[in-house]
Design a protein around this motif. Structure first.
Motif, short mmCIF file in Angstrom:
data_model
loop_
_atom_site.label_atom_id
_atom_site.label_comp_id
_atom_site.label_asym_id
_atom_site.label_seq_id
_atom_site.Cartn_x
_atom_site.Cartn_y
_atom_site.Cartn_z
N TYR A 197 -4.47 49.70 -3.48
CA TYR A 197 -5.79 49.49 -4.07
C TYR A 197 -6.44 48.23 -3.51
O TYR A 197 -7.64 48.23 -3.15
CB TYR A 197 -5.65 49.37 -5.59
N ALA A 198 -5.67 47.16 -3.40
CA ALA A 198 -6.22 45.89 -2.93
C ALA A 198 -6.74 45.99 -1.50
O ALA A 198 -7.76 45.40 -1.15
CB ALA A 198 -5.17 44.79 -3.03
N LEU A 199 -6.04 46.76 -0.66
CA LEU A 199 -6.42 46.86 0.75
C LEU A 199 -7.70 47.62 0.98
O LEU A 199 -8.19 47.68 2.10
CB LEU A 199 -5.26 47.49 1.54
N LEU A 200 -8.24 48.20 -0.08
CA LEU A 200 -9.55 48.85 0.04
C LEU A 200 -10.69 47.83 0.10
O LEU A 200 -11.79 48.15 0.54
CB LEU A 200 -9.78 49.81 -1.15
N SER A 201 -10.42 46.59 -0.35
CA SER A 201 -11.52 45.62 -0.41
C SER A 201 -11.17 44.23 0.12
O SER A 201 -12.06 43.39 0.26
CB SER A 201 -12.00 45.47 -1.87
N ILE A 202 -9.89 43.95 0.45
CA ILE A 202 -9.55 42.67 1.05
C ILE A 202 -8.77 42.92 2.34
O ILE A 202 -8.27 44.02 2.57
CB ILE A 202 -8.73 41.75 0.11
N SER A 203 -8.64 41.89 3.15
CA SER A 203 -8.01 42.04 4.46
C SER A 203 -6.50 42.16 4.33
O SER A 203 -5.89 41.76 3.33
CB SER A 203 -8.36 40.85 5.35
N THR A 204 -5.89 42.70 5.39
CA THR A 204 -4.43 42.79 5.42
C THR A 204 -3.80 41.40 5.46
O THR A 204 -2.73 41.19 4.89
CB THR A 204 -3.97 43.61 6.64
N GLY A 205 -4.46 40.46 6.13
CA GLY A 205 -3.93 39.10 6.20
C GLY A 205 -3.89 38.44 4.85
O GLY A 205 -2.89 37.81 4.47
N TRP B 55 -9.67 31.35 -5.68
CA TRP B 55 -10.99 30.79 -5.97
C TRP B 55 -11.95 31.01 -4.82
O TRP B 55 -13.13 31.29 -5.00
CB TRP B 55 -10.86 29.31 -6.28
N ASP B 56 -11.41 30.91 -3.61
CA ASP B 56 -12.26 31.05 -2.42
C ASP B 56 -12.57 32.51 -2.11
O ASP B 56 -13.68 32.83 -1.68
CB ASP B 56 -11.56 30.41 -1.22
N LYS B 57 -11.60 33.42 -2.36
CA LYS B 57 -11.75 34.80 -1.92
C LYS B 57 -12.14 35.77 -3.02
O LYS B 57 -12.68 36.84 -2.74
CB LYS B 57 -10.43 35.28 -1.28
N ALA B 58 -11.85 35.42 -4.26
CA ALA B 58 -12.04 36.38 -5.34
C ALA B 58 -13.47 36.36 -5.87
O ALA B 58 -13.99 35.32 -6.28
CB ALA B 58 -11.06 36.09 -6.48
N SER B 59 -14.09 37.53 -5.84
CA SER B 59 -15.40 37.71 -6.44
C SER B 59 -15.37 39.02 -7.22
O SER B 59 -14.92 40.04 -6.71
CB SER B 59 -16.49 37.78 -5.36
N PHE B 60 -15.81 38.97 -8.48
CA PHE B 60 -15.78 40.17 -9.30
C PHE B 60 -17.09 40.94 -9.23
O PHE B 60 -17.30 41.87 -10.00
CB PHE B 60 -15.43 39.80 -10.74
N LYS B 61 -17.94 40.57 -8.29
CA LYS B 61 -19.18 41.31 -8.08
C LYS B 61 -18.89 42.49 -7.16
O LYS B 61 -18.42 42.31 -6.03
CB LYS B 61 -20.23 40.40 -7.43
N PRO B 62 -19.14 43.72 -7.60
CA PRO B 62 -18.83 44.89 -6.78
C PRO B 62 -19.63 44.90 -5.48
O PRO B 62 -20.78 44.46 -5.44
CB PRO B 62 -19.23 46.07 -7.68
N ASP B 63 -18.98 45.40 -4.42
CA ASP B 63 -19.69 45.55 -3.16
C ASP B 63 -20.36 46.91 -3.09
O ASP B 63 -20.49 47.60 -4.10
CB ASP B 63 -18.72 45.35 -1.98
N LEU C 3 -16.25 48.31 -5.25
CA LEU C 3 -15.02 47.54 -5.41
C LEU C 3 -15.32 46.06 -5.34
O LEU C 3 -16.37 45.65 -4.85
CB LEU C 3 -14.02 47.93 -4.32
N SER C 4 -14.39 45.24 -5.83
CA SER C 4 -14.57 43.79 -5.79
C SER C 4 -13.27 43.13 -5.34
O SER C 4 -12.17 43.59 -5.68
CB SER C 4 -14.99 43.24 -7.15
N SER C 5 -13.40 42.06 -4.58
CA SER C 5 -12.22 41.36 -4.07
C SER C 5 -11.44 40.69 -5.19
O SER C 5 -10.23 40.47 -5.07
CB SER C 5 -12.64 40.33 -3.03
N GLY C 6 -12.12 40.33 -6.29
CA GLY C 6 -11.44 39.68 -7.40
C GLY C 6 -10.36 40.56 -7.99
O GLY C 6 -9.22 40.12 -8.21
N TRP C 7 -10.69 41.83 -8.26
CA TRP C 7 -9.70 42.75 -8.80
C TRP C 7 -8.59 43.02 -7.78
O TRP C 7 -7.43 43.24 -8.15
CB TRP C 7 -10.36 44.06 -9.23
N ALA C 8 -8.94 43.01 -6.50
CA ALA C 8 -7.94 43.22 -5.46
C ALA C 8 -6.92 42.09 -5.45
O ALA C 8 -5.71 42.32 -5.34
CB ALA C 8 -8.62 43.34 -4.10
N VAL C 9 -7.39 40.84 -5.56
CA VAL C 9 -6.49 39.69 -5.60
C VAL C 9 -5.58 39.77 -6.84
O VAL C 9 -4.37 39.54 -6.74
CB VAL C 9 -7.28 38.37 -5.60
#
Length: 306
Positions: free
Chosen positions: A89-97, A142-150, A154-160
């Protein structure tokens, strides 16, 4: 006394295992964009089960799995089913790194769970390591997580948070295994856990099966993740533990992000900035201290070689 011979190929196993596990983030991403998170996790553990169960039966360990199946299957959900679904699920909205760096916190969560559950309280540098590690996680989140949907919803916050939930499950599974499955052959836990995860994810996999037929690339990606990143990786990992022990084997977690970041940058054109690298360094340092892998001020013990 167990000795370590330079002629043994444990160093090759170590690097190969890190390279394989690093690739799991890349191929999971390629699979999950077409299959979805739950089917990706379900197919992965099903393929791994088909790979590992024949080895289990060939070794004559079937009766031990039958005797301990309830607890082994529960470990499968905690150590494979839930984490694999979370990372997919996380890899749908954040990088593999980024996901691989977060995955490096597994020993950190393992130490925390062992402290709370098994009363294995860290002292001195290990306590400081817990604090440093979680500071690094907080800085990265704090730097990568945003709960605002793209645009995709999806949102990177939920992915983290999904990645951190997966790492927490890994930590709980480690303590559960230590408490209830100590002495059980590793292959029994490995094969049985994959079977348990397969059964646990069977209905969600079918329910969320994609309406559009996935491509050959997606299928081949999950075949690689199931056979190589799960089945073969387990064999390498257990052989590594046999050669150099669990403490040194655990350090492979710190090398995995190096390969994952490299694969993502070269094959997916992902960007890696200085802040990610700084946070990764803080997390790795804190985790190494918390897990007791690094003990400042203590003389390094000699390695007996034959």
């Amino acid at each position: 006394m167990t000795t370590v011979s330079p002629s043994k190929p444990w160093r090759l196993d170590f690097i190969l295992l890190a390279a394989i596990w690093g690739s799991s983030f890349l191929f999971t991403r390629l699979g999950t964009v077409e299959f979805g998170a739950l089917p990706t996790a379900g197919i992965r553990v099903a393929i791994a089960s088909l790979f590992l169960l024949p080895l289990l039966l060939w070794r004559g360990l079937g009766p031990q799995l039958t005797q301990h199946w309830r607890r082994v299957f529960l470990v499968g959900l905690l150590n494979s089913g839930i984490p694999f679904a979370c990372f997919a699920y996380a890899l749908l909205s954040i990088s593999t790194g980024l996901s691989s760096i977060l995955n490096a916190t597994v020993p950190l969560f393992g130490a925390l769970v062992a402290w709370i559950w098994l009363k294995d309280r860290p002292h001195g540098w290990r306590t400081l390591g817990l604090a440093i590690g979680f500071v690094g996680v907080a800085m990265l989140a704090w730097d990568k997580a945003s709960f605002k949907p793209d645009a995709s919803g999806l949102s990177s916050g939920w992915a983290v948070l999904a990645c951190l939930l997966a790492c927490l499950c890994y930590g709980i599974s480690a303590s559960y295994t230590k408490k209830y499955l100590g002495g059980l052959p590793a292959l029994v836990t490995a094969a049985g856990s994959q079977l348990g995860a397969t059964l646990g994810l069977a209905l969600p996999t079918l329910w969320f099966w994609p309406q559009q037929t996935p491509s050959a690339t997606a299928w081949l990606s999950l075949l690689w993740v199931g056979v190589v990143c799960t089945g073969v990786a387990y064999v390498l990992y257990f052989r590594l533990i046999e050669h150099v022990g669990p403490a040194r084997s655990l350090t492979v977690t710190f090398v995995v992000p190096v390969f994952a970041v490299f694969y993502g940058a070269v094959l997916l054109n992902e960007t890696v900035n200085a802040w990610m690298l700084l946070c990764a360094a803080i997390i790795v340092c804190g985790t190494a201290l918390a897990a007791g892998l690094v003990k400042p001020g203590q003389a390094k013990p000699a390695i007996c070689q034959s």
